[in-house]
Scaffold this motif. Structure first.
Motif, short mmCIF file in Angstrom:
data_model
loop_
_atom_site.label_atom_id
_atom_site.label_comp_id
_atom_site.label_asym_id
_atom_site.label_seq_id
_atom_site.Cartn_x
_atom_site.Cartn_y
_atom_site.Cartn_z
N ASN A 89 0.79 -1.23 0.00
CA ASN A 89 0.00 0.00 0.00
C ASN A 89 0.83 1.28 0.00
N GLY A 90 2.14 1.17 0.05
CA GLY A 90 2.99 2.35 0.02
C GLY A 90 3.22 3.01 1.36
N ARG A 91 2.66 2.50 2.44
CA ARG A 91 2.81 3.13 3.76
C ARG A 91 4.15 2.72 4.38
N VAL A 92 5.20 3.40 4.02
CA VAL A 92 6.53 2.98 4.45
C VAL A 92 6.72 3.21 5.95
N ALA A 93 6.22 4.33 6.49
CA ALA A 93 6.34 4.55 7.93
C ALA A 93 5.55 3.51 8.70
N ASN A 94 4.39 3.17 8.18
CA ASN A 94 3.56 2.14 8.81
C ASN A 94 4.29 0.80 8.82
N ALA A 95 4.89 0.45 7.69
CA ALA A 95 5.63 -0.81 7.61
C ALA A 95 6.82 -0.82 8.55
N PHE A 96 7.53 0.30 8.63
CA PHE A 96 8.69 0.38 9.52
C PHE A 96 8.27 0.14 10.97
N LEU A 97 7.19 0.79 11.40
CA LEU A 97 6.74 0.61 12.78
C LEU A 97 6.22 -0.80 13.03
N ASN A 98 5.58 -1.40 12.02
CA ASN A 98 5.18 -2.80 12.16
C ASN A 98 6.41 -3.69 12.33
N GLY A 99 7.45 -3.42 11.54
CA GLY A 99 8.67 -4.20 11.68
C GLY A 99 9.30 -4.06 13.05
N VAL A 100 9.34 -2.84 13.56
CA VAL A 100 9.88 -2.61 14.91
C VAL A 100 9.04 -3.35 15.95
N THR A 101 7.71 -3.30 15.80
CA THR A 101 6.81 -3.92 16.77
C THR A 101 6.98 -5.43 16.83
N TYR A 102 7.16 -6.07 15.66
CA TYR A 102 7.18 -7.54 15.61
C TYR A 102 8.60 -8.12 15.60
N THR A 103 9.61 -7.28 15.78
CA THR A 103 10.98 -7.78 15.77
C THR A 103 11.20 -8.83 16.86
N ALA A 104 10.63 -8.62 18.02
CA ALA A 104 10.80 -9.55 19.14
C ALA A 104 9.60 -10.50 19.26
N GLY A 105 8.96 -10.83 18.17
CA GLY A 105 7.82 -11.73 18.21
C GLY A 105 6.60 -11.07 18.80
N LEU A 106 5.95 -11.72 19.74
CA LEU A 106 4.72 -11.19 20.33
C LEU A 106 4.98 -10.16 21.43
N LEU A 107 6.22 -9.98 21.83
CA LEU A 107 6.51 -9.04 22.92
C LEU A 107 6.09 -7.62 22.56
N GLY A 108 6.40 -7.20 21.34
CA GLY A 108 6.05 -5.85 20.92
C GLY A 108 4.56 -5.59 20.94
N PRO A 109 3.73 -6.41 20.27
CA PRO A 109 2.28 -6.19 20.33
C PRO A 109 1.71 -6.25 21.73
N GLN A 110 2.32 -7.02 22.61
CA GLN A 110 1.81 -7.13 23.97
C GLN A 110 2.16 -5.92 24.83
#
Length: 515
Positions: free
Chosen positions: A64-85
């Protein structure tokens, strides 16, 4: 004021703060029960396989072109479920802290003193309402893809305003830095959330218009420059998003409607906008939104010194000659007892800003998602936080006006107690949503963990095809909801998450039934 009197005045605010704080503690604690669903599967899988830069490039080129969104998703899920939790707790802390800082800054700027208990109480009530008065609390706070796209941007915007207010009194270098940050943040937000970009652009443009009459003053020039930089950044970010290969691919799948400025489309947009406000004002629990106004009323009653008033919106004070001419024509005191037109416009400004921001969000949703775009409830957070702030502001002004008429301390105490009761009633009205969210989230986490253990045991034994039982929550997409296998992106992401070739619906002879 005696210590006993001071303690009596603090107790109502402390009661509200304790009640709202308890709701937010429960909300943050639910983060430990967050498990993947819908876009979580894809974000977790792609982050693991591609890394932060890889998922960012994937969003830009194919999604979808949302590069900032993708970057933050990547940061959030880097440690598996810890980030979303952890994300719900971080969001609530950042939002509450930002509201306290904003309230403290604005009251000090106007020469008032806001008692900390009342300020904290209001700052805790607003996040509780944002989460539980919204149509889908789970998506507002606990589903990371939605919170990153539609809750986090409002928090970022709040702290940008706080930084701008701080820089305004720190000299030329600080102001220039704040303007540069507004430009950079605008680009970031433009590639993070189209809905919030639309709302933020409208709010910044209105603030710039309000500053135009004072453009010859230092503060007026600063506000104009800051708002202009923010709007330019948002436009640049949206242009980067819109021209991306991912956005072009998305438009092929979800083609936009006709000319958005045609009479037909404008009429349809206004109709959808009215539907949004019909839901907000007409739903069974819509009265709980008044908790924001009563929290502001409690704060207004607690503010010390003269009543708080909005600054003129249209023009500075008239010169003495004009005042003298008015007095000569209409008599002295001709304006007494009525509010001047600029003051009325200033009083209407918050409501107008929320109305236009929500209209901009609905228009952006219609362009991005078609006639059903207004039903993407999670996107409403882009204007629901400004709505809560506006209600709180109106309550604060009413509280200060009431405080000037209640001369006796006892009558002020009675007014504060009644306001506290009304605020606590609004918070109590959120309890059914709190209970439902708690039970659903915990039940799904237990079922998900059992299924996850089974699937991992099967893959460890060499299985390349596993059975999967959809675990629905908050109306989010799960595997096998698509009309055909080719369009079942959720099933493909679940298969990638578990390193298998494909998944198939769980049957009693595969896995022993529903987990």
């Amino acid at each position: 004021m005696t210590p006993r009197t001071a303690a009596t005045r603090r107790r109502p605010a402390l009661a509200v703060a304790a009640a709202a704080g308890a709701l937010l503690v429960v909300s943050a604690a639910l983060g430990r029960y967050v498990r993947p669903t819908s876009d979580d599967w894809c974000a977790a899988w792609k982050t693991r396989e591609l890394g932060i830069h890889g998922i960012t490039w994937d969003f830009y080129t194919t999604q979808n072109g949302r590069v900032a969104n993708a970057f933050l998703n990547g940061v959030t899920y880097t440690a598996g479920l810890l980030g979303p939790q952890l994300l719900p707790t971080l969001l609530l802390l950042a939002l509450t802290g930002g509201l306290v800082v904003l309230g403290r800054t604005l009251t000090v700027r106007t020469g008032r003193e806001a008692p900390l208990p009342a300020l904290v109480a209001a700052a805790l009530v607003l996040p509780a309402l944002l989460v539980y008065a919204s149509p889908l609390p789970y998506q507002t706070l606990l589903w990371a893809p939605a919170t990153i796209s539609h809750t986090l941007p409002a928090v970022i915007g709040l702290w940008l305003v706080n930084a701008a207010l701080w820089a305004q009194r720190r000299g030329r270098r600080a102001r220039r830095t704040a303007i540069a940050c507004a430009l950079a943040a605008g680009v970031f937000l433009g590639t993070l959330s189209e809905a919030f970009s639309a709302a933020a652009g409208v709010l910044a443009a209105l603030a710039a218009l309000a500053a135009l009459p004072r453009r010859r003053t230092r503060d007026g020039r600063y506000v104009l420059a800051w708002c202009t930089a923010g709007c330019l950044g948002l436009a640049a970010g949206l242009a980067l998003l819109y021209t991306s290969p991912g956005a072009r691919a998305r438009r092929r799948v979800h083609p936009p409607p006709g000319d958005p400025f045609s009479t037909t489309e404008l009429t349809a947009t206004v109709r959808d906008w009215l539907r949004v406000w019909e839901w907000i004002a007409g739903s069974a629990g819509s009265w709980v939104w008044l908790g924001a106004a009563t929290a502001g009323l409690l704060l207004g009653l607690a503010l010390r010194t003269a009543p708080l008033a909005l600054p003129p919106l249209a023009a500075p004070d008239p010169p003495p000659a004009a005042t003298a001419a008015t007095a000569a024509t209409h008599g002295p005191g001709a304006d007494a007892g009525r509010v001047a037109l600029p003051g009325r416009l200033a009083l209407a400004a918050p409501a107008l800003a929320v109305a236009l921001a929500s209209l901009a969000v609905v228009a952006a949703l219609r362009v991005g998602y078609g006639p059903s775009g207004w039903t993407y409830y999670r996107t409403w957070n882009s204007f629901l936080l400004p709505l809560l702030l506006a209600l709180c502001l109106y309550g604060l002004l009413a509280g200060q006006a009431l405080a000037t008429r209640l001369r006796r301390p006892r009558t002020r105490t009675v007014a504060a107690l009644l306001t506290t009761a009304a605020t606590l009633a609004a918070l109590a009205g959120l309890l059914p949503e709190v209970r439902a969210l708690t039970s659903e989230t915990r039940a799904r986490a237990a079922a998900w963990d059992a299924q996850d253990d089974r699937i991992r045991a099967e893959t460890a034994a060499g299985a390349t095809t596993v059975g999967y039982q959809p675990l629905h929550i908050a109306g989010l997409t799960e595997p096998f909801m698509a009309k055909n296998a080719a369009g079942d992106w959720a099933a493909r992401c679940v298969a990638g998450f578990y390193h298998v070739d494909r998944i198939e619906p769980l049957t009693p002879h595969r896995g022993g039934g529903t987990p």
